[in-house]
Scaffold this motif. Structure first.
Motif, mmCIF file in Angstrom:
data_model
loop_
_atom_site.group_PDB
_atom_site.id
_atom_site.type_symbol
_atom_site.label_atom_id
_atom_site.label_comp_id
_atom_site.label_asym_id
_atom_site.label_seq_id
_atom_site.Cartn_x
_atom_site.Cartn_y
_atom_site.Cartn_z
ATOM 1 N N UNK A 4 31.565 57.063 19.960
ATOM 2 C CA UNK A 4 31.552 56.447 18.635
ATOM 3 C C UNK A 4 31.676 57.459 17.505
ATOM 4 N N UNK A 5 31.378 58.720 17.775
ATOM 5 C CA UNK A 5 31.464 59.749 16.727
ATOM 6 C C UNK A 5 32.853 60.366 16.619
ATOM 7 N N UNK A 6 33.779 59.977 17.485
ATOM 8 C CA UNK A 6 35.123 60.528 17.434
ATOM 9 C C UNK A 6 35.920 59.880 16.298
ATOM 10 N N UNK A 7 36.927 60.563 15.764
ATOM 11 C CA UNK A 7 37.712 60.010 14.645
ATOM 12 C C UNK A 7 38.425 58.715 15.041
ATOM 13 N N UNK A 8 38.515 57.791 14.086
ATOM 14 C CA UNK A 8 39.239 56.524 14.235
ATOM 15 C C UNK A 8 38.727 55.670 15.395
ATOM 16 N N UNK A 9 37.472 55.827 15.714
ATOM 17 C CA UNK A 9 36.891 55.071 16.829
ATOM 18 C C UNK A 9 36.911 53.569 16.524
ATOM 19 N N UNK A 10 37.359 52.766 17.487
ATOM 20 C CA UNK A 10 37.359 51.321 17.318
ATOM 21 C C UNK A 10 36.846 50.584 18.556
ATOM 22 N N UNK A 11 36.054 51.285 19.336
ATOM 23 C CA UNK A 11 35.472 50.655 20.517
ATOM 24 C C UNK A 11 34.459 49.582 20.169
ATOM 25 N N UNK A 12 33.778 49.739 19.015
ATOM 26 C CA UNK A 12 32.796 48.736 18.614
ATOM 27 C C UNK A 12 33.417 47.376 18.380
ATOM 28 N N UNK A 13 34.610 47.366 17.801
ATOM 29 C CA UNK A 13 35.323 46.102 17.584
ATOM 30 C C UNK A 13 35.656 45.433 18.908
ATOM 31 N N UNK A 14 36.073 46.237 19.868
ATOM 32 C CA UNK A 14 36.408 45.707 21.188
ATOM 33 C C UNK A 14 35.192 45.084 21.858
ATOM 34 N N UNK A 15 34.042 45.746 21.737
ATOM 35 C CA UNK A 15 32.818 45.213 22.329
ATOM 36 C C UNK A 15 32.412 43.907 21.659
ATOM 37 N N UNK A 16 32.452 43.884 20.328
ATOM 38 C CA UNK A 16 32.044 42.692 19.603
ATOM 39 C C UNK A 16 32.923 41.490 19.887
ATOM 40 N N UNK A 17 34.235 41.685 19.895
ATOM 41 C CA UNK A 17 35.147 40.585 20.141
ATOM 42 C C UNK A 17 35.002 40.034 21.560
ATOM 43 N N UNK A 18 34.870 40.903 22.536
ATOM 44 C CA UNK A 18 34.708 40.436 23.913
ATOM 45 C C UNK A 18 33.382 39.716 24.106
ATOM 46 N N UNK A 19 32.330 40.199 23.450
ATOM 47 C CA UNK A 19 31.040 39.512 23.543
ATOM 48 C C UNK A 19 31.139 38.113 22.935
ATOM 49 N N UNK A 20 31.853 38.002 21.807
ATOM 50 C CA UNK A 20 32.048 36.693 21.189
ATOM 51 C C UNK A 20 32.854 35.753 22.073
ATOM 52 N N UNK A 21 33.898 36.279 22.729
ATOM 53 C CA UNK A 21 34.710 35.456 23.618
ATOM 54 C C UNK A 21 33.890 34.933 24.789
ATOM 55 N N UNK A 22 33.058 35.797 25.358
ATOM 56 C CA UNK A 22 32.197 35.373 26.466
ATOM 57 C C UNK A 22 31.234 34.282 26.002
ATOM 58 N N UNK A 23 30.661 34.449 24.798
ATOM 59 C CA UNK A 23 29.719 33.464 24.280
ATOM 60 C C UNK A 23 30.345 32.100 24.078
ATOM 61 N N UNK A 24 31.518 32.054 23.450
ATOM 62 C CA UNK A 24 32.176 30.774 23.201
ATOM 63 C C UNK A 24 32.639 30.123 24.506
#
Length: 344
Positions: A4-24
């Motif tokens: 997460x400390x690396x430049x232009x990191x976007x793994x958090x978005x990937x985690x959030x979207x997949x968690x939302x998809x699983x929930x729905x």
């Protein structure tokens, strides 16, 4: 490993979207099972296939979330070689899993069609589409698994020397071809139920409501098109760990939305029963305020509570007695036209 400390990191978005998809997906499939088992008492093959598709979708999204810890969403230059090797292994597994996941989602929708109508032409089209899905899935799975000889070389990073592997262009052509066929199949699965309703049922307000529910599938077709465009226009070989999540998200959205589209028609009884029960509760509360307690008038008239219970039972029993199509699609009051009664 945390990137997460690396430049232009976007793994958090990937985690959030997949968690939302699983929930729905969990919510919609859970409601579908509740309706089919408890309300209409009509579980079928389509529910079982959808269950397997749901489990694979959850597994696919979970694998995508796990890939973030292997460098997904981070620039490849900041990922150690040993972690990068695990990322490529995970990527191949996800691709192979994706083929069967979207196939099961499409099979679940096909298995739902007999609930709408038993028609020879519809059955023929359904079997033809099923053959196309099966051939597409098996061909893509075998092709991806045998891209390298030995097969173990498929799970090694692209930078490693792999002498007996097909080129990246051939791989991309296969994936794009699979995506194009998938978009065509999704379009058929979108318009086939609508065509059945338009040809077998008289036009009414409820017919339009059903068509609007099924039209949500347009979004599934759109996500498939976006995915094909991304594969066609982007070069994922340059910085694959940072570029791949953009494709992976649309891949997972395509599968989850397909499952939702298969669940929405089954949720129609909830949309019909809940307002009726809320109306009964409102009437009960109003009557209690007007007439007071009725417990002292046993034998003279039913209490408001008893009347409400009867209304609840009437709504539930009506849902359980109705035909599968009428209660699930809200079409019980729509006369069929030109129904084919020949044996299938």
């Amino acid at each position: 490993m945390d990137f997460s400390s690396t430049p232009d990191y976007r793994g958090g978005t990937e985690i959030g979207l997949n968690a939302g998809l699983i929930g729905f997906s969990t919510l919609f499939y859970g409601l579908r099972l509740f309706v089919r088992i408890s309300m209409t008492k009509s579980p079928g093959l389509d529910d079982a296939i959808a269950g397997f598709a749901y489990m694979l979708l959850v597994l696919l999204s979970a694998a995508d979330i796990h890939a973030v810890s292997l460098g997904g969403g981070s620039h490849m230059a900041f990922i150690p070689e040993d972690i990068l090797a695990k990322f490529f292994e995970s990527l191949v597994i996800q691709t192979l899993l994706y083929f069967w996941t979207v196939a099961l989602v499409r099979f679940a929708i096909l298995a739902f069609l007999p609930r709408l109508a038993q028609d020879r032409s519809i059955n023929f089209i359904s079997w033809a589409v099923a053959v196309i899905i099966s051939a597409q899935t098996v061909a893509a799975f075998v092709f991806r698994l045998t891209e390298c000889t030995p097969i173990a070389d498929n799970f090694r990073p692209l930078s490693d020397v792999r002498t007996n592997c097909i080129g990246a262009d051939a791989h991309n052509r296969m994936m794009i071809g699979h995506g194009i066929v998938g978009v065509a199949v999704d379009a058929i699965l979108l318009f086939l139920p609508i065509w059945v309703i338009c040809t077998k049922m008289m036009w009414s307000k409820k017919t339009l409501q059903i068509i609007l529910i099924l039209s949500v599938g347009v979004f599934a077709v759109a996500t498939g098109i976006i995915r094909v465009v991304l594969m066609r226009t982007q070069d994922f070989s340059i910085d694959i760990t940072w570029e791949m999540p953009s494709l992976g998200i649309w891949t997972n959205i395509e599968g989850h939305v397909g499952l939702w589209c298969g669940c929405f028609p089954a949720l129609q009884p909830i949309l019909r029963v809940v307002p009726d029960k809320l109306k009964v509760l409102g009437t009960m509360h109003s009557n209690e305020n007007q007439h007071g307690k009725t417990s002292g008038h046993i034998g003279i008239k039913k209490s408001v509570y008893e009347e409400s219970r009867e209304n609840f039972k009437e709504v539930d029993s009506e849902s359980q007695r109705a035909m599968i199509v009428s209660i699930e699609m809200g079409s019980g009051d729509m006369p069929r036209r030109d129904r084919d009664t020949s044996p299938v």
